[in-house]
Motif scaffolding. Sequence first.
Motif, PDB file in Angstrom:
ATOM      1  N   SER B  10       0.975  -1.475   0.040  1.00 56.25           N
ATOM      2  CA  SER B  10       0.093   0.118   0.018  1.00 56.25           C
ATOM      3  C   SER B  10       0.894   1.422  -0.021  1.00 56.25           C
ATOM      4  O   SER B  10       1.991   1.167   0.407  1.00 56.25           O
ATOM      5  N   LYS B  11       0.366   2.126  -0.609  1.00 51.45           N
ATOM      6  CA  LYS B  11       1.026   3.690  -0.633  1.00 51.45           C
ATOM      7  C   LYS B  11       0.099   4.640  -0.405  1.00 51.45           C
ATOM      8  O   LYS B  11      -0.821   5.037  -0.975  1.00 51.45           O
ATOM      9  N   ALA B  20      -1.927   3.318  -3.711  1.00 49.12           N
ATOM     10  CA  ALA B  20      -1.800   1.910  -3.909  1.00 49.12           C
ATOM     11  C   ALA B  20      -2.563   1.261  -2.741  1.00 49.12           C
ATOM     12  O   ALA B  20      -2.307   1.729  -1.711  1.00 49.12           O
ATOM     13  N   LEU B  23      -1.935  -3.904  -2.680  1.00 50.87           N
ATOM     14  CA  LEU B  23      -1.680  -4.723  -3.939  1.00 50.87           C
ATOM     15  C   LEU B  23      -0.813  -5.988  -3.814  1.00 50.87           C
ATOM     16  O   LEU B  23       0.285  -6.129  -3.119  1.00 50.87           O
ATOM     17  N   GLY B  42      -2.996   5.059 -10.149  1.00 46.54           N
ATOM     18  CA  GLY B  42      -2.153   4.603  -9.576  1.00 46.54           C
ATOM     19  C   GLY B  42      -0.987   3.889 -10.184  1.00 46.54           C
ATOM     20  O   GLY B  42      -0.026   3.268  -9.587  1.00 46.54           O
ATOM     21  N   LYS B  43      -0.961   3.703 -11.612  1.00 52.45           N
ATOM     22  CA  LYS B  43      -0.086   2.908 -12.187  1.00 52.45           C
ATOM     23  C   LYS B  43       1.374   3.291 -11.996  1.00 52.45           C
ATOM     24  O   LYS B  43       2.385   2.687 -11.582  1.00 52.45           O
ATOM     25  N   THR B  45       2.626   5.023  -9.735  1.00 50.01           N
ATOM     26  CA  THR B  45       3.023   4.813  -8.200  1.00 50.01           C
ATOM     27  C   THR B  45       3.607   3.262  -8.131  1.00 50.01           C
ATOM     28  O   THR B  45       4.623   3.185  -7.486  1.00 50.01           O
ATOM     29  N   VAL B  46       2.768   2.399  -8.687  1.00 54.46           N
ATOM     30  CA  VAL B  46       3.235   1.078  -8.576  1.00 54.46           C
ATOM     31  C   VAL B  46       4.559   0.974  -9.131  1.00 54.46           C
ATOM     32  O   VAL B  46       5.496   0.224  -8.510  1.00 54.46           O
ATOM     33  N   MET B 208      -6.169  -1.419 -13.303  1.00 54.05           N
ATOM     34  CA  MET B 208      -6.202  -0.518 -12.093  1.00 54.05           C
ATOM     35  C   MET B 208      -7.136   0.560 -12.115  1.00 54.05           C
ATOM     36  O   MET B 208      -7.610   1.179 -12.962  1.00 54.05           O
ATOM     37  N   GLY B 211      -6.047   2.912  -7.274  1.00 51.07           N
ATOM     38  CA  GLY B 211      -5.067   2.245  -6.254  1.00 51.07           C
ATOM     39  C   GLY B 211      -5.284   1.015  -6.314  1.00 51.07           C
ATOM     40  O   GLY B 211      -4.449   0.303  -5.704  1.00 51.07           O
TER      41      GLY B 211
END
Lengths: 308, 360, 280
Positions: B10-11, B20, B23, B42-43, B45-46, B208, B211
């Motif tokens: 998680s973020k 995120a 995940l 959130g792509k 970010t991942v 996604m 998130g």
Amino acid sequence: MKNARTPPGSGASWLREEARLGWALALPALATIALVAVFPILWTFWESLHLHDLRMPWLGRPFVGAANYAEAFGDPRFRSALGHTGVFMTAAVTLELGAGLLVALALDRVSRGRGMVRTAVLLPWAIPTVVAALIWRFMFESPAGLASAALVRLGAAPPTWFADALAAWIPLVLADVWKTTPFVALLLLAGLQNIDKALYEAADVDGAGRWRQFTAITLPLLRPALLVAFLFRALDAFRVFDVVYVMTGGGPGTATEPVALYTFSTLLQNLRFGFGSALSVIVFVVAFFFALASIRVLGRGAFLDGPA
Amino acid sequence: MASITLDQVSKTYPNGQTAARDLTIEIGDGELLVLVGPSGSGKSTVLRLVAGLELPTAGRILIDGRDVTAVPPQRRDLAMVFQSYALYPHKSVRENLAFGLRVRRVDAAEIDARVRLAAATLGIEALLDRKPAQLSGGQRQRVALGRAIVREPKAFLLDEPLSNLDPLLRVATRTELGLLHRRLAATMVYVTHDQEEAMTLGTRVAVMRNGAIEQIGPALALFRRPANTFVAGFVGSPAMNLWPGACRRLDGRARVASAVCSIDLDEAGQSVPDGAELVAGVRPHDIDLTSDGDVTGRVEIVEPLGPVTLVHLRVAGLPGEFVRVIVPSDARIGVDDQARFRIRRDRLHLFDGRTGRRLN
Amino acid sequence: MTLGATARTTARRWARPVATGLLVAAILFPLYWAALSSLTPENRLFAAPALVPRELVLDHYRALFRERDFWTPVRNSLVVAGATTVLSVVLGTVCAYALARLRFRGKAVMLAFVLAVSMFPQISIVSPLYLLLRELRLLNTYPGLVLPYLTFAMPLTIWLLVGFFRQLPAELEEAGLMDGAGRLQTLWAIVLPLSWPGIATTAILTFLYSWNEFLFALSFTLGPERHTVPVAITLFRGQYQVPWGQILAAAVVATAPVAAIVLAAQRRIVAGLTSGAVKG
Ligand SMILES: Nc1ncnc2c1ncn2[C@@H]1O[C@H](COP(=O)(O)OP(=O)(O)O)[C@@H](O)[C@H]1O
Ligand SMILES: [Mg+2]
């Protein structure tokens, strides 16, 4: 269950590494600042609680509590110095903001020769303040300086500028205005250029006149820039020293002496370090409020990440 | 090459934005996983979490089974291609490619050989002595790719690498990227907001939103059996028709009752609890114009797409939306025609009306 | 009718450049007057001022460098301002980079601290600095000026450079990290080569402020051998009267490097001044 699979503080180690590097990089500069600025200001405060007269070393350096402050607030010369500072601030800052706004509006329209104009505007700001002050003092020399000569030619009787307790303010304020209006103008010009030109086109369509556009669009949108310029200039005018030292030396008598100059002569001419430090602290406290106000105006955003 | 695992990651950014949500993803060695979703889902970010440029607020990231959550980006040995390319503007193309090797103290002769090889692979040998500012968009994109492949990293992370190219070049480069992936047998995580790009590239695609991963699987599986209404509407072009309705029992038989259609579920071989709120989904391809169709609508827009034609129909009872139908390009149909159409029963997608989850 | 209209449009076309020209002339006039007077013989300085000179002489400049040894203050100013600039730009650059880019707690507080210090009134720290420098036997030395100068130069450089570093695209540094370079290596190989415009601007402004500084120089130098240009000029004394010719010649000399810098870098200076919204 979920917590069991997410180890506490996982990954923190490299953030810690980055934090350590951050401190290592920031520290030399910050430590220098602390050493040359913060430590001295604390020392000033400590010093201000003592009787310390370098001309009378046999008195030692006894602790006297708030005595120096009591003396300062009872001191008519200090009180009039505060008054002079106030007069100077009011006159100079008002004129500078007014003139700066006019110059900025003029510059905003300049299309050709912008570089040349900018250079011309920057020059007074960039030269040493004492040089500016000397030049203006030269122009206001009595009885035959340029200003007096010009007044005579216009048929008026020129005052004896620097020998006159009231007239002496005129060259002082003029020199400061000449020197610092460019800075104000540039700040305001940057503000003006941030204003969306489409707003004026829309106002044109709405049939708003120039003056109405100025009061309804320019001024409100320029408010932040004006506020910043005001705070910086007010702070600077409060600390005024160079101009007065060079032009009048605070005279005639002490008629134009601001607090910074009084503090300076208390310290380095009369060598009364305890009392002078108390004056320094008072100056510091007042300036600190301006600084706090400026920081608030610049806003939290200035101190967080992201493009300034 | 390497496998990558996100384990309940998680973020939440310092400003409180959660990008995120819990995940868990496994990316196999040599796999090309595409992360697709609308912008802000959130792509990036991942990708940045995998890269190490962001630190997860919870969970672990593993590369080849080793927990690298605490490893800084420069020691993860991954390569990233940024959307802006982020070429070093003050270095020539050659130096851009060589920088990652120099940093690793690879010796000069080998650096030279590897730079040449990478440049040859991408057809940018002629550009080696130019500065990024002297390159076209497509050339910059290649240099950015070259900077990644020259290092022979454990995995490639690509953040919308094609989105700054013009459409023709984008399609061509997409194909090339697919080839490159096969040739390098490289593990790749590829981010895009373009579902078509995702479908054509990915051995596996993760969709996604907000998130969270809505569905992950082979591209065709996502297309054929979208797990929820979001995926159903996002994957496939033109988008699937989605009609809210309910399951009603009529004459002892379960039927989907919606504004557009009424379909016998028993006949369609579907079973859904009685009275359930649901959403019926049908792809425009799975609707046939026939004279004995079960619904009638008025043609409002006709868009010839080339091989087929997309028709927008206005149907009474569905005021705010069109029903999208794909017809053969030689179909004789014009604006304001009344058209009858029939839904292919076996291609009906049913989703829970409240949760949006797939029912059949 | 048409004639009047043409006249009006001509007037309008010329109004702006003329107004601008007048404004520039008004701003520059005191400098012109000073330069002109510095070339005027002493006995004519206060006699019938004329805008266009009849006779120009270099007497005052000759006297300035032959009799007064004005080279010494010029050299002192160059050394002190130069050393201050180098020190604060070197230390300030790494500090600003950390404050602008690295993630660690307390950054915002430090930045506010830096800004607050930049607003310290110099007079408030004159007394302890004097005592401190006297204790360290640094009064009347170069380090005895450079150290106090850091009180304003260091915050100035940090503040300006933080603003500059924040404008660099973060992705370039992230690309460096992904390429395997550590933070320091990224700073050295990627950030610094891209930052020279900002660093140059910062250095220019720092140099200007140091070159112009007066209060500290007046307080912490004791004799002509260590006076900086501003102090030296203000302390010019003649035998019978104020030596205006030489003072103005010195003023021109003190202004010359500043004017050269402004001419060469006016665009940068304006950008630096307004972006950081530095103190005046
Ligand atoms: N550094 C950041 N600080 C705060 N919020 C962020 C940051 N980066 C991204 N976000 C937010 O996180 C969400 C996901 O962003 P991102 O991962 O960039 O999405 P995508 O790449 O799918 O467009 C967005 O709402 C975005 O505003
Ligand atoms: Mg993104």
